[in-house]
Each structure stands twice: as structure tokens, then as C-alpha cells.
Design a protein around this motif. Sequence first.
Motif, PDB file in Angstrom:
ATOM      1  N   LYS A   1       0.931  -1.238  -0.017  1.00  0.00           N
ATOM      2  CA  LYS A   1       0.130   0.043   0.077  1.00  0.00           C
ATOM      3  C   LYS A   1       0.966   1.306   0.199  1.00  0.00           C
ATOM      4  O   LYS A   1       1.845   1.137  -0.626  1.00  0.00           O
ATOM      5  CB  LYS A   1      -0.884  -0.116   1.080  1.00  0.00           C
ATOM      6  CG  LYS A   1      -1.702  -1.432   1.495  1.00  0.00           C
ATOM      7  CD  LYS A   1      -2.899  -1.329   2.222  1.00  0.00           C
ATOM      8  CE  LYS A   1      -3.340  -2.790   2.663  1.00  0.00           C
ATOM      9  NZ  LYS A   1      -4.576  -2.770   3.273  1.00  0.00           N
TER      10      LYS A   1
ATOM     11  N   HIS B   1      -7.998  -3.383  -6.299  1.00  0.00           N
ATOM     12  CA  HIS B   1      -8.184  -3.534  -4.910  1.00  0.00           C
ATOM     13  C   HIS B   1      -9.223  -2.842  -4.163  1.00  0.00           C
ATOM     14  O   HIS B   1      -9.757  -1.582  -4.750  1.00  0.00           O
ATOM     15  CB  HIS B   1      -6.689  -3.096  -4.148  1.00  0.00           C
ATOM     16  CG  HIS B   1      -6.558  -3.168  -2.783  1.00  0.00           C
ATOM     17  ND1 HIS B   1      -6.964  -2.690  -1.908  1.00  0.00           N
ATOM     18  CD2 HIS B   1      -5.850  -4.353  -2.256  1.00  0.00           C
ATOM     19  CE1 HIS B   1      -6.762  -3.243  -0.791  1.00  0.00           C
ATOM     20  NE2 HIS B   1      -6.083  -4.200  -0.902  1.00  0.00           N
TER      21      HIS B   1
ATOM     22  N   GLU C   1     -10.916 -11.218  -1.563  1.00  0.00           N
ATOM     23  CA  GLU C   1     -10.736 -10.174  -0.303  1.00  0.00           C
ATOM     24  C   GLU C   1     -12.190  -9.700   0.026  1.00  0.00           C
ATOM     25  O   GLU C   1     -12.342  -8.561  -0.392  1.00  0.00           O
ATOM     26  CB  GLU C   1      -9.682  -9.178  -0.849  1.00  0.00           C
ATOM     27  CG  GLU C   1      -8.316  -9.624  -1.227  1.00  0.00           C
ATOM     28  CD  GLU C   1      -7.124  -8.650  -0.891  1.00  0.00           C
ATOM     29  OE1 GLU C   1      -6.167  -8.868  -0.248  1.00  0.00           O
ATOM     30  OE2 GLU C   1      -7.400  -7.246  -1.240  1.00  0.00           O
TER      31      GLU C   1
ATOM     32  N   GLY D   1      -7.507  -5.067   6.543  1.00  0.00           N
ATOM     33  CA  GLY D   1      -6.871  -4.060   7.556  1.00  0.00           C
ATOM     34  C   GLY D   1      -7.851  -3.932   8.923  1.00  0.00           C
ATOM     35  O   GLY D   1      -7.626  -3.070   9.662  1.00  0.00           O
TER      36      GLY D   1
ATOM     37  N   SER E   1      -6.567  -9.678   6.373  1.00  0.00           N
ATOM     38  CA  SER E   1      -6.023  -9.958   7.707  1.00  0.00           C
ATOM     39  C   SER E   1      -5.149 -11.378   7.691  1.00  0.00           C
ATOM     40  O   SER E   1      -5.252 -11.872   8.823  1.00  0.00           O
ATOM     41  CB  SER E   1      -6.933  -9.867   8.843  1.00  0.00           C
ATOM     42  OG  SER E   1      -7.496  -8.290   8.816  1.00  0.00           O
TER      43      SER E   1
ATOM     44  N   GLY F   1      -1.490  -7.677   3.399  1.00  0.00           N
ATOM     45  CA  GLY F   1      -1.136  -6.150   3.739  1.00  0.00           C
ATOM     46  C   GLY F   1      -0.416  -6.043   4.699  1.00  0.00           C
ATOM     47  O   GLY F   1       0.880  -6.125   4.704  1.00  0.00           O
ATOM     48  N   GLY F   2      -0.844  -5.590   5.778  1.00  0.00           N
ATOM     49  CA  GLY F   2      -0.216  -5.461   7.146  1.00  0.00           C
ATOM     50  C   GLY F   2       0.796  -6.347   7.643  1.00  0.00           C
ATOM     51  O   GLY F   2       2.022  -5.833   7.588  1.00  0.00           O
TER      52      GLY F   2
HETATM   53  C1  PEP Z   1      -4.701  -6.057   1.513  1.00  0.00           C
HETATM   54  O1  PEP Z   1      -4.465  -4.909   1.332  1.00  0.00           O
HETATM   55  O2  PEP Z   1      -4.888  -6.489   0.250  1.00  0.00           O
HETATM   56  C2  PEP Z   1      -4.826  -6.799   2.697  1.00  0.00           C
HETATM   57  C3  PEP Z   1      -5.457  -7.950   2.628  1.00  0.00           C
HETATM   58  O3  PEP Z   1      -4.631  -6.263   3.626  1.00  0.00           O
HETATM   59  P1  PEP Z   1      -4.481  -6.752   5.216  1.00  0.00           P
HETATM   60  O4  PEP Z   1      -3.785  -7.928   5.054  1.00  0.00           O
HETATM   61  O5  PEP Z   1      -3.729  -5.629   6.143  1.00  0.00           O
HETATM   62  O6  PEP Z   1      -5.833  -7.142   5.645  1.00  0.00           O
END
Ligand code: PEP
Length: 255
Positions: A15, A98, A170, A176, A216, A237-238
Motif C-alpha cells: 500500500k 483493490h 478479499e 486491515g 488480515s 497487507g499489514g
Molecule cells: C490487502 O491490502 O490486500 C490486505 C489483505 O490487507 P490486510 O492483510 O492488512 O488485511
Amino acid sequence: MNKALRKAVIAGNWKMNKTPSEAKALLNEIAPLVKDADCEVVACVPYVDLTTAVEAVKGTNIKIGAENAHWEEKGAFTGEISTGMLKEVGVEYVVLGHSERRQYFGETDETVNKRTKAVLKAGLKPIVCVGELLWERECNITEEVIARQIKLDFYDVTAEDMKNVVIAYEPVWAIGTGKTATADQAEEVCAFIRATLAKLYSKEVADGVTIQYGGSMNDGNAAELLSKEDVDGGLIGGASLVAEKFAAIVSAASK
Ligand code: PEP
């Protein structure tokens, strides 16, 4: 084709995080931890980090991805980046559609479709994100939402091109938020995506497409999610911003 024959892809979606020097440091940290991975390892990074990132992963098994691409080759599109620009710097993957692009920047299935076709035409691999809102899940229309996205996002994409496509399921409510879909919920929708592709193309095409789960995913829940038959990897993501956590997910996908 069964899961074992599909290529697992673990991709970090950084990101709007990390400057070029921070990106280099993180990739240098990740590289030795994932060197024996038995899956594709990708880091999708901000545009300004791409050149540094491509240089940093030379001689490693990490591939670099961008976080978007425009559908036109060039022109009056201030702030946009073309597939040709991405190719020239050595990018291999591009995240498209996304939920943050859809939610904050007006991305639609029509523009995701245009971007997907442009990315494939350039010989890059799109990671196309689909997923339902919490409200849509509560209204019990998850399958309708996902089928619509798949039909529109891949409109006019050939069966041959589908070999280079990665789809990331997703659920928007899990991105997130720390709320992960259960492994059964993830499997149910990933299997539904595959069944939808089988209807649109063929079973053979559908069986060959890598379908990731994202939302997540972390070092604690990855193994269970990735054990499911139709979950072929993760878009992270994180947890992709912490070398040890990302490496643990890669390791879970390599078993
Ligand atoms: C993402 O940004 O595609 C994502 C899945 O973020 P996170 O893993 O932080 O939920």
C-alpha cells in the motif's frame, strides 16, 4: 488439476508504506528468510519504490509488483502509470481492483477490466481483487457480487490469457480490520470463483487459475487458510511489512 499442481503465490501489498530506502531495507531483511520458498514470493510496492525494489531483489527469488496500472499506453492521464513504464523497470505483477482503489478512487469493474486487459497485453501478471462488503454478506448476496465482479473484470479476457491471471478473494470487511474470514468462508468463496470461471471458460482453465485469499492473513492464521483446496496463496497487507511475519506466511504456503 488439483491444488498441488497450481502455483501458490504469496504477495505482499505494501500500500502507501515505505520510502525507497525503507523498501530496500525491508526486502534485504525478507530475502534470506524466503530463499527456500516453494511458492512464488511477490512484493507489490509503491511506484516510487519500484526501481530500488527491482534492484534489491536481483539474485533472489522475490518478484516485484506494482499496485495499479493504467490501460492506455501513454497520454494525458496525469498521475497515472502505464504498463510500458512498469515493464521497463522490471515489474512482473500488478495488483488491480483493490477494494481501497474501488472505495476511495472510483475504480469500477469497467476500469478494472480495461486495466486487466492492458496488463495482460503487456505480458505482466494481474492480481485482480474481488470481494464483498460486509453489508452484501449480511444480505446474503456474496455469490451474486462475486459472480458479477468476475464476469465484468474478465470480460473479453481470453482463456489463454487466464493462464497468467491471479485472482485475490478479499472480503472487504476483512481488509486491515483484523477480522479474518474463517478458512471455511474463504474456501467457500474461492471454490465459487473457480466454479464461475469453469462456467465462463472451462474446467481446465478454472483449475489452472491461482486464487488467493486476502484479508488480515497473518503468521497465525495462514496455515489453516492455505490448507484449503481452492485457496492457492495470499495477498497480504499489514503482515507483509514485517519480515518475520511475511516469511512465516511464505513458509506456510511452501508446505
Ligand atoms: C490487502 O491490502 O490486500 C490486505 C489483505 O490487507 P490486510 O492483510 O492488512 O488485511
